[in-house]
Design an enzyme around this catalytic site. Structure first.
Site, short mmCIF file in Angstrom:
data_model
loop_
_atom_site.label_atom_id
_atom_site.label_comp_id
_atom_site.label_asym_id
_atom_site.label_seq_id
_atom_site.Cartn_x
_atom_site.Cartn_y
_atom_site.Cartn_z
N SER A 126 32.90 127.74 12.67
CA SER A 126 34.17 128.36 12.27
C SER A 126 35.33 127.76 13.04
O SER A 126 35.19 127.42 14.21
CB SER A 126 34.14 129.88 12.51
OG SER A 126 35.37 130.46 12.11
N LYS A 180 27.67 133.79 10.86
CA LYS A 180 28.88 133.17 10.30
C LYS A 180 29.31 133.88 9.01
O LYS A 180 30.49 134.08 8.74
CB LYS A 180 28.62 131.68 10.03
CG LYS A 180 29.74 130.94 9.29
CD LYS A 180 31.06 131.01 10.05
CE LYS A 180 32.08 130.01 9.58
NZ LYS A 180 32.33 129.91 8.16
N GLU A 187 36.70 138.40 8.47
CA GLU A 187 37.91 137.60 8.23
C GLU A 187 38.60 138.03 6.94
O GLU A 187 39.82 138.20 6.90
CB GLU A 187 37.52 136.13 8.15
CG GLU A 187 38.63 135.16 7.82
CD GLU A 187 38.08 133.76 7.59
OE1 GLU A 187 38.56 133.09 6.64
OE2 GLU A 187 37.19 133.33 8.34
#
Length: 465
Positions: A126, A180, A187
């Site tokens: 990321s 992730k 996010e």
């Protein structure tokens, strides 16, 4: 001989290769098409980087056990690349996948390669292009012994915060790509929550784009400090050269996605986690895609006929700040609850305090509050939910009234605030010792004889309704 090979020279792969070379690693690079190899060579000159146009020579240029870092498109392409590499590799060579792969695919590849005697490391990456070049957050998983062999390289190229690499062994199989994936879900929620705060300030409080930029910059100096807050204030100061309007006003309001947020929501159903905030942020993107329908509906469907008096800007700025912070924490609570459930379901032993520390640098959701999140799980290894830690419990008790006022005022004003609204609903649902689920159980028993438990006796029961 080269210490590592990077297969795939798109922007992310090229930047990671340059990062490795700049940190002193001898890197061999290869791409299926020679154009990207030529581009890499013309853009980057270093004695530490060696370009190859032949796959076998690329592999043979690596010291043993060979370490190959794949940075190619997630999906069938990775399987195709693995197929081409396996015949050229030896027992105990290591293959790492740094793409946005689905963790189920990574689990499958891990076991397939293990049977062939080749080690597979799933590496969540990321930080975007800049992170890849200067220091991303890395989330590796597989066999811990194998991780120790690649750790000197991965921890060297990762972002560094307080002298600690934003990289560390996470768990078995494809758990790195799982971490992730949920990172991306958080996010999605964070971006949507910031967007809703922006909408409220602009459409309900009547602040100009410049005033909101200043406000966000000030908020970013306090407990809301994060990369996403930083770039949002930058975005709001950018002016379109063609129209002289704020850049944000000339961008069409249709948001895209690459699927990881959707995967996060889908998996939440599998492991049984109430992931409402993240899921609402995914749905908000779907709804934004209905631009033509929304334009039509705007002319046909009515909203509030009259707004109440002007609001006290300073008072409401503080209410929105607290509401945004609380929404973010509720989103983190849901995401880390998903980590906890998945770790138990899949036997991964994910360490939540370490995940929070990895997120502090390089990645998109990096934020100051991650130190407190890590501390919460470090202090109580059995903590069932972030909201129950002393620090966040105090914040929630203090800020819940602000979130409530903002959501209610938004609804009264006809604003769509799906993620802020979901944050409040989640908070109220989680803190309710008595819910309406007893009625659902009665209904299920009535039409399907599914039985129910009683509050006064042990066992399961059925009523002849």
């Amino acid at each position: 001989m080269n210490s590592i090979g990077v297969f795939g020279l798109g922007v992310m792969g090229a930047n990671l290769a340059m990062n490795m070379a700049n940190k002193g690693e001898k890197v061999a690079v290869y791409n299926y098409t020679s154009d990207l190899t030529e581009k890499f060579k013309s853009n980057f000159t270093s004695d530490n980087a060696e370009a190859h146009y032949d796959l076998e020579r690329f592999v043979n240029s690596l010291e043993k056990p060979r370490k190959v870092f794949l940075m190619v498109t997630a999906g069938p392409v990775i399987d195709s690349v693995i197929d081409s590499l396996v015949p050229l590799l030896d027992k105990d060579d290591i293959m790492m996948d740094g793409g946005n792969s689905n963790f189920n695919d990574s689990n499958r590849r891990y076991h397939r390669l293990k049977e062939a005697g080749i080690h597979f490391v799933s590496v969540g990456v990321s930080g975007g292009e800049e992170g890849a070049l200067h220091g991303p957050a890395l989330m590796p998983s597989g066999d811990e012994k194998v991780y120790q062999e690649v750790a000197p390289i991965l921890e060297k190229i990762a972002a560094q915060v307080d002298g600690k690499a934003c990289c560390g062994y996470l768990g078995k199989e494809g758990s790195g790509h799982y971490v992730k994936m949920v990172h991306n879900g958080i996010e999605y929620a964070d971006m949507q929550l910031i967007t809703e705060a922006y909408q409220f300030l602009r459409e309900r409080l009547g602040l100009s784009v410049e005033e909101i930029a200043t406000t966000f910059r000030e908020w970013n100096e306090g407990e809301l400090e994060s990369y996403l807050m930083e770039i949002t204030s930058d975005i709001l100061t950018h002016v379109d050269e063609e129209t002289n309007k704020p850049m944000v006003d000339v961008i069409l309001d249709k948001s895209g996605q690459k699927g990881t947020g959707k995967w996060t929501s889908q998996n939440a159903l599998d492991v049984g986690v109430p992931l409402s905030i993240i899921t609402e942020s995914v749905f908000a993107r779907f709804l934004s895609g209905l631009k033509e329908e929304r334009v039509r509906a705007d002319q046909m469907l009515s909203g509030p006929t009259k707004l109440d008096q002007d609001l006290d800007k300073q008072a409401w700025l503080e209410l929105v700040r607290k509401a945004l912070f609380m929404g973010k924490i509720c989103a983190y609570a849901q995401g880390f609850h998903q980590y906890k459930q998945a770790s138990e379901a899949y036997g991964w032993d994910l360490k939540l305090e370490e995940i929070a520390l990895i997120f502090r640098g390089g990645c998109i959701i990096r934020a100051g509050i991650l130190n407190e999140i890590s501390d919460a799980f470090k202090a109580d290894k059995q903590l069932p939910n972030l909201l129950l830690s002393p620090f966040f419990q105090e914040k929630m008790n203090d800020y819940q009234a602000s979130l409530r006022k903002v959501v209610i005022k938004g609804m009264e004003s006809g604003l769509s605030l799906p993620s802020l609204g979901a944050s409040l609903t989640y908070y109220d649902g989680y803190r309710s010792s008595q819910s309406g689920a007893n009625m659902i159980q009665a209904q299920r028993d009535y039409f399907g004889a599914h039985t129910y438990e009683r509050v006064d006796k042990k066992g399961t029961f059925h009523t002849a309704w």
